[in-house]
Scaffold this active site. Structure first.
Site, PDB file in Angstrom:
ATOM      1  CE  LYS A 155       3.957   2.781  11.258  1.00 41.36           C
ATOM      2  NZ  LYS A 155       4.910   2.455  10.172  1.00 41.36           N
ATOM      3  CG  HIS A 203       6.209   0.191   4.119  1.00 36.93           C
ATOM      4  ND1 HIS A 203       5.866  -0.164   2.827  1.00 36.93           N
ATOM      5  CD2 HIS A 203       5.227   1.017   4.552  1.00 36.93           C
ATOM      6  CE1 HIS A 203       4.740   0.443   2.491  1.00 36.93           C
ATOM      7  NE2 HIS A 203       4.331   1.159   3.518  1.00 36.93           N
ATOM      8  CD  GLU A 217       7.743   4.555   9.804  1.00 39.86           C
ATOM      9  OE1 GLU A 217       7.377   4.270   8.651  1.00 39.86           O
ATOM     10  OE2 GLU A 217       7.305   3.966  10.811  1.00 39.86           O
ATOM     11  CD  GLU A 219       3.973  -0.884   8.281  1.00 40.39           C
ATOM     12  OE1 GLU A 219       3.570   0.183   8.761  1.00 40.39           O
ATOM     13  OE2 GLU A 219       4.483  -0.960   7.144  1.00 40.39           O
ATOM     14  CG  ASP A 266       7.745  -2.983   1.039  1.00 44.39           C
ATOM     15  OD1 ASP A 266       7.858  -4.146   0.630  1.00 44.39           O
ATOM     16  OD2 ASP A 266       6.633  -2.428   1.188  1.00 44.39           O
ATOM     17  CG  ASP A 284       5.118   6.696   9.538  1.00 43.05           C
ATOM     18  OD1 ASP A 284       5.922   7.512   9.060  1.00 43.05           O
ATOM     19  OD2 ASP A 284       4.571   5.799   8.865  1.00 43.05           O
ATOM     20  CG  ASN A 337      -0.125   0.144   2.519  1.00 43.52           C
ATOM     21  OD1 ASN A 337       0.258   1.243   2.904  1.00 43.52           O
ATOM     22  ND2 ASN A 337       0.123  -0.966   3.191  1.00 43.52           N
ATOM     23  CD  GLU A 388       7.055   3.960   4.548  1.00 42.49           C
ATOM     24  OE1 GLU A 388       6.036   4.241   3.879  1.00 42.49           O
ATOM     25  OE2 GLU A 388       7.023   3.696   5.765  1.00 42.49           O
ATOM     26  CE  LYS A 398       0.602   5.990   8.928  1.00 45.18           C
ATOM     27  NZ  LYS A 398       1.876   5.522   8.322  1.00 45.18           N
TER      28      LYS A 398
END
Length: 388
Positions: A181, A321, A238, A340, A291, A212, A53, A264, A183
């Site tokens: 985690k 990620h 992050e 993750e 990733d 993040d 994603n 990532e 945001k």
């Protein structure tokens, strides 16, 4: 032995959420099937893959460039030296034929998605879980089937209040996660601090929070957040700034003593090496989030791991990620630090095979051939549709 066909279909994974940089209202991904002429248990072996994603589906690029190159290559050129399996490195080279160096953007996603499907097919042909095959070929021989995972969430939802955020995090904790985690950067600093305080209020002993920023901040803002976040004992801070602004990353590392995480949005071994050289990352505490599904696949990821070893970095500092089973297999087979996880988001592509439980933020890899997609029934329904 040959690849008969490679098929791609674009699937929506839209959601009314946003991070500091993008919303996911129109997010999609590419689902790929690599069909071989090898038969196991009366059925052709098919390898599957999809991209993580945050990057959109790459079907047009695959159909115009990368799939034709593989299918136009003489089959014997794509077989390994044993003559008993496909050669992922040869297939990767076929995909990258006539591509210039550099340009590590959406191209790396298209190649990485097909590469995932190739490795799924290779492990199935070998009749082994991918993590076992990787441990035998490139690791210590024996995989570590127990893998650390953390719950990624805490996005900005329309109308979400602090109680709803707390309820979301409690849901992850109740399912066995001890690291969660959320945001930051999608609101002002005061609001983000209130959100952090709200999550910390529901965490118990031994439970940790990572934050993040999704590359949102300029230098001044990244440093201001670093100062504010220093008041907390966070699992990590992050991606404070643009993923290619290594000077900014190094500046944050000079003032923020806690763990940092990034990588990532770096899509090649070369970019990853520049992070190690110039980003101020610290071997004893920081985390690397490369990733494979976004960065040319496992063939390139093996080069990245070799680069890390040459620079005295342990693969145990890598926590990719993406939240997909491909990285879980790499973690188990090659000794990464974990992976993750999206317990609720981006379904059915996130999560684990049916029956896999999280305990103290760790899961035990099941004994499934290939990557193990067939063990996740809601996901495999879509995959099987590509070859029906």
């Amino acid at each position: 032995m040959r690849i008969l066909d490679i098929r791609e279909q674009t699937f929506p994974i839209s959601s009314p959420i946003r991070n500091a940089f993008i919303d996911f209202s129109r997010m999609n991904l590419s689902l790929v099937a690599v069909v071989t002429d090898v038969v196991r248990e009366g059925r052709p072996v098919v390898g599957y893959g999809f991209n993580s994603n945050g990057r959109y589906g790459q079907g047009s690029m695959m159909r115009e460039r990368f799939i034709p190159r593989v299918l136009e290559t003489e089959p014997e050129e794509l077989i390994d030296s044993s003559g008993e399996n496909l050669d992922p490195a040869a297939i990767w080279s076929a995909m990258m034929r006539n591509e210039k160096p550099g340009g590590h953007g959406e191209r790396s996603v298209a190649v990485g998605t097909i590469d995932m499907a190739v490795w799924d097919a290779v492990a199935k042909i070998a009749e082994k879980p991918l993590y076992q095959l990787l441990a035998e070929r490139y690791g210590q021989g024996t995989p570590d089937r127990e893998v650390f995972v953390y719950a990624a969430g805490g996005y900005y939802y329309p109308g979400q209040d602090l109680k709803a955020l707390q309820d979301e995090m409690r849901g992850y904790l109740d399912r066995g996660y001890s690291v969660v985690k959320k945001k930051i950067g999608g609101a002002d600093l005061d609001t983000d601090r209130r959100r952090i305080d709200a999550v910390l209020d529901v965490l118990g002993p031994g439970q940790r929070l990572a934050v993040d920023a999704n590359g949102r901040f300029d230098r001044e803002t990244a440093l201001r957040y670093a100062e504010a976040l220093s008041d907390y004992d966070l699992f990590w801070y992050e991606e404070p700034g643009d993923p290619l602004d290594f000077e900014l990353q190094a500046a944050v590392a000079e003032v923020y003593r806690g763990p940092l995480a990034t990588g990532e949005n770096l899509f090649s071994m070369q970019d990853s090496r520049n992070l190690i050289r110039y980003g101020g990352m610290r071997r004893d505490r920081d985390w690397l989030q490369f990733d494979c599904a976004l960065s040319y696949g496992l063939v390139e990821y093996l080069r990245t791991l070799e680069m890390l070893r040459e620079n005295d970095w342990s693969p145990g500092r890598c926590v990719p990620h993406g939240g997909h089973q491909m990285s879980l297999n790499i973690a188990a087979g090659l000794g990464l630090g974990g992976n993750e996880s999206y317990p609720d988001l981006f379904q059915p592509f996130g999560g684990f095979p049916d029956g896999v439980q999280v305990q103290d933020s760790r899961i035990v890899m099941p004994e499934l051939p290939g990557i193990g997609f067939e063990g996740k029934s809601d996901l495999f329904t879509h995959m099987a549709g590509l070859v029906a």
